[in-house]
Write a protein that holds these residues in place. Sequence first.
Motif, PDB file in Angstrom:
ATOM      1  N   LYS A 186       0.835  -1.213   0.000  1.00 47.38           N
ATOM      2  CA  LYS A 186       0.000   0.000   0.000  1.00 47.38           C
ATOM      3  C   LYS A 186       0.864   1.256   0.000  1.00 47.38           C
ATOM      4  O   LYS A 186       0.567   2.234  -0.699  1.00 47.38           O
ATOM      5  N   LEU A 214       2.282   1.936  -3.458  1.00 48.65           N
ATOM      6  CA  LEU A 214       1.259   2.487  -4.360  1.00 48.65           C
ATOM      7  C   LEU A 214       1.018   3.965  -4.054  1.00 48.65           C
ATOM      8  O   LEU A 214       0.882   4.790  -4.969  1.00 48.65           O
ATOM      9  N   ARG A 215       0.969   4.311  -2.767  1.00 48.86           N
ATOM     10  CA  ARG A 215       0.781   5.724  -2.391  1.00 48.86           C
ATOM     11  C   ARG A 215       1.959   6.558  -2.877  1.00 48.86           C
ATOM     12  O   ARG A 215       1.785   7.660  -3.423  1.00 48.86           O
ATOM     13  N   GLY A 221      -6.889  -2.873  -2.144  1.00 49.47           N
ATOM     14  CA  GLY A 221      -7.673  -1.881  -2.879  1.00 49.47           C
ATOM     15  C   GLY A 221      -7.497  -1.902  -4.379  1.00 49.47           C
ATOM     16  O   GLY A 221      -7.877  -0.953  -5.069  1.00 49.47           O
ATOM     17  N   VAL A 222      -6.903  -2.972  -4.911  1.00 52.65           N
ATOM     18  CA  VAL A 222      -6.754  -3.113  -6.361  1.00 52.65           C
ATOM     19  C   VAL A 222      -7.850  -4.057  -6.853  1.00 52.65           C
ATOM     20  O   VAL A 222      -7.832  -5.251  -6.540  1.00 52.65           O
ATOM     21  N   GLY A 282       1.708   7.406  -6.320  1.00 57.21           N
ATOM     22  CA  GLY A 282       0.542   8.231  -6.654  1.00 57.21           C
ATOM     23  C   GLY A 282      -0.556   7.451  -7.345  1.00 57.21           C
ATOM     24  O   GLY A 282      -1.340   8.022  -8.120  1.00 57.21           O
ATOM     25  N   VAL A 283      -0.657   6.162  -7.040  1.00 55.52           N
ATOM     26  CA  VAL A 283      -1.634   5.300  -7.706  1.00 55.52           C
ATOM     27  C   VAL A 283      -2.757   4.944  -6.738  1.00 55.52           C
ATOM     28  O   VAL A 283      -2.518   4.481  -5.619  1.00 55.52           O
ATOM     29  N   SER A 284      -3.993   5.169  -7.172  1.00 51.24           N
ATOM     30  CA  SER A 284      -5.162   4.763  -6.393  1.00 51.24           C
ATOM     31  C   SER A 284      -6.268   4.350  -7.364  1.00 51.24           C
ATOM     32  O   SER A 284      -6.249   4.721  -8.544  1.00 51.24           O
ATOM     33  N   GLY A 285      -7.206   3.580  -6.858  1.00 50.27           N
ATOM     34  CA  GLY A 285      -8.321   3.147  -7.693  1.00 50.27           C
ATOM     35  C   GLY A 285      -7.916   2.278  -8.865  1.00 50.27           C
ATOM     36  O   GLY A 285      -8.573   2.268  -9.913  1.00 50.27           O
ATOM     37  N   LEU A 286      -6.827   1.513  -8.698  1.00 49.97           N
ATOM     38  CA  LEU A 286      -6.309   0.692  -9.789  1.00 49.97           C
ATOM     39  C   LEU A 286      -7.178  -0.541 -10.019  1.00 49.97           C
ATOM     40  O   LEU A 286      -7.556  -1.226  -9.062  1.00 49.97           O
ATOM     41  N   SER A 287      -7.485  -0.816 -11.280  1.00 48.60           N
ATOM     42  CA  SER A 287      -8.200  -2.036 -11.667  1.00 48.60           C
ATOM     43  C   SER A 287      -7.301  -2.832 -12.610  1.00 48.60           C
ATOM     44  O   SER A 287      -6.718  -2.274 -13.543  1.00 48.60           O
TER      45      SER A 287
END
Length: 543
Positions: free
Chosen positions: A368, A371-372, A406-407, A375-380
Motif C-alpha cells: 500500500k 502504491l501511495r 484496494g486493487v 501516486g496510484v489509487s483506484g487501480l483495476s
Amino acid sequence: MRDVTHDVPALHRRSFLKYTGALGAAAAVSASLSACSSGPESTNDTGGGGGGANRTLTAVIGYGNDGSWDPTQTASAFCMAANNHIYEGLLDTDPISREPYAALATEVPKDPNSTSWKFTLRAGAKFHDGKPVTADDVVFVFDRILDPDTQTLAKGFFASWLKEVRKIDAQNVELVLKFPFPDGLSRLTLAKIMPKHVFSRPGAWDDAIKGKAIGSGPYRQTAHHPKSNTTFEAFDGYNGPRKPAFAKMNWLTIVDAAPRVAKISGSSAGAQIADNIPYANIGQLESSGLTVAGGAGMNNLFLMFNTQHKPFDDVRVRQALRYAIDTEKMVEVALKGHGKPSSSFLDESNPSYRRAKTVYDYDPDKAKALLREAGVSGLSIDILAVNVSWIVDCLPTIKSSWDAIGVKTTLSPQETTAVFTKLDQKQDYQVVAAASNPNQFGLDADLIMHYNYGPENLWMQYTRWASDPVAKQLFKDMDRATREPDPEKKKAIVQDYIDVVAEQAVLYPVVHNELMTAWDPKRLSGIRAQPYPGINLLQAKWA
C-alpha cells in the motif's frame, strides 16, 4: 509457458507460434507420415496391460502433442519429450543431473575449456529410414541453427558462443567456439541431428513442425494424431548407448486433469505412467499402489507486466503488486505444500542460486505504501492468464491479495494459444500470469536467464521493457557473464544481475513448484520423476 532466448531477432507471429508449440497442428502431416498414421486413437486401449515382449507401454502426458515437432524450434513439453526418444544429439544429457554423455558422438570432449571440440560419429549409426548418419547431417542442422537469416529457438542457445561447425570427413566434425564455454557441452543435446536428405527438401521444415520425425534414436515414430496420441516402436537399427526397452509405446495427450488421472487409476487403468499429476490426487493414487514422485526445479508461476501500460512502467507499482501476494497461502492452498515462494529468479536447487537482495515476502502494508508513493489509487487490473490447471488454482490467491490492498482484480484464464496469440499480435494487456520451466532446456543459469531476458528476446518484446536504461545495462552484464571464463566470477556476475531482475519485477516468478509423476511400480522400473514437463523412458524397462 515456454519460450525464448538470447539475441533472437523479432519473429513473425506464425514463426513464434510454431516454435513455442502454441500453434495447433490441425493440418495433415506429410504424405509419408500420414500414410502410417492410422494407429490407435487415445480413446482406445492398446494392450498395455497384456503380457509378452511386444506389449505396449502406454503413457499419459498432460500437455498437447499438437505443438511444433521441429527440434530446432520446439518448446512444447510433449514434443520435446518425444524427440528425446526419436532423435540424438552429438551428446545428450541425463534427464535429472543433465550431465552430458556420448550419444551420436563416440565420446565427450576431454577438455571442456577448449575452443575446438572434435567429434567422431558412432560407427553404423542409421536414421529410421535406414540411411547412414554422416557429418553432412550434423553440419546441416548446425548451419540451420547458426544461419543469421533463419530464426529458431535453438539459435539462442548456440549463437552467442558457437562460431561454426566444420566437416572433417564423412564421420568426423569440428565445433569451433568463439571463446571457451564449458556449459556448451550439455547444450549439444538441444541440437538434435536430423537427416539432411529428408529435411532439406522443399516444405520439409513445415512437415517437421506438423509432426514428421525421423531421427537415429532408439524409438521411431509410427503414427501421430494431433490432440490425441503419438505412437512409437523400438528401432531395430539402433546401435547407441540407451537401448529401447519397449517394443511399442503409445503416448496419449490428455490435458484435462480428471481424465488424465482416471487413465492411470484403478483396476482398469489404461496406462502405466502419467506426468502432471494434480496435487489433490496424490493420496488417491498412492493408496491404489502407484508410486507418485515429484521433481523440484525451475517450474514456476510468473507474472509479466506490460511496462508501456501505465502505471506498470513504475517499478514501485510492480513491486507493490508482488509484495501484496500471500505466497505462503498460495503454496498451502493451491499447491498443497508442493512448492516454495520464489526467493530468486532461480530455484533454490540451482547451482547458481543465491537469495536475491529483493525478496517479495508477503507485506500488504508495504504494498500500500509503494502504491501511495507512486501516486496510484483506484487501480483495476485484468489478469490475462493461461488455463493450465495448477495456474488456475493459484489465481484466486492473487485476486484476493490484490483486492485486499484496494486493487480491483479480474481473472481472465484462457487457452495458452489464445494468450500468446494476443501477445504476439502486440495487443494491449496489463498483467500476464503463466507457467514457465527453462529446465526443459538445461540447468545452467546463463541459459535460463537468456531464455527470458535479452535485447531482442520475445519475452522482452512482450514486456516492452528492452529499451529501458536499466534493461540495457542488464543485457550488457548478461553478455559479460556469458564470456567470463572463470566459473566463480561468472556465477557472481549472474547472481548480481539476478538481483536487478528481482528488483525490477518485470517478468519474475511468484512460486516455484514440484511437478508430479505417477507410475505403476509392478509394471515399470527405472523411472525417475523429472523437474520439468514430460517423461524420459530411455533408462526404464518392464518390471
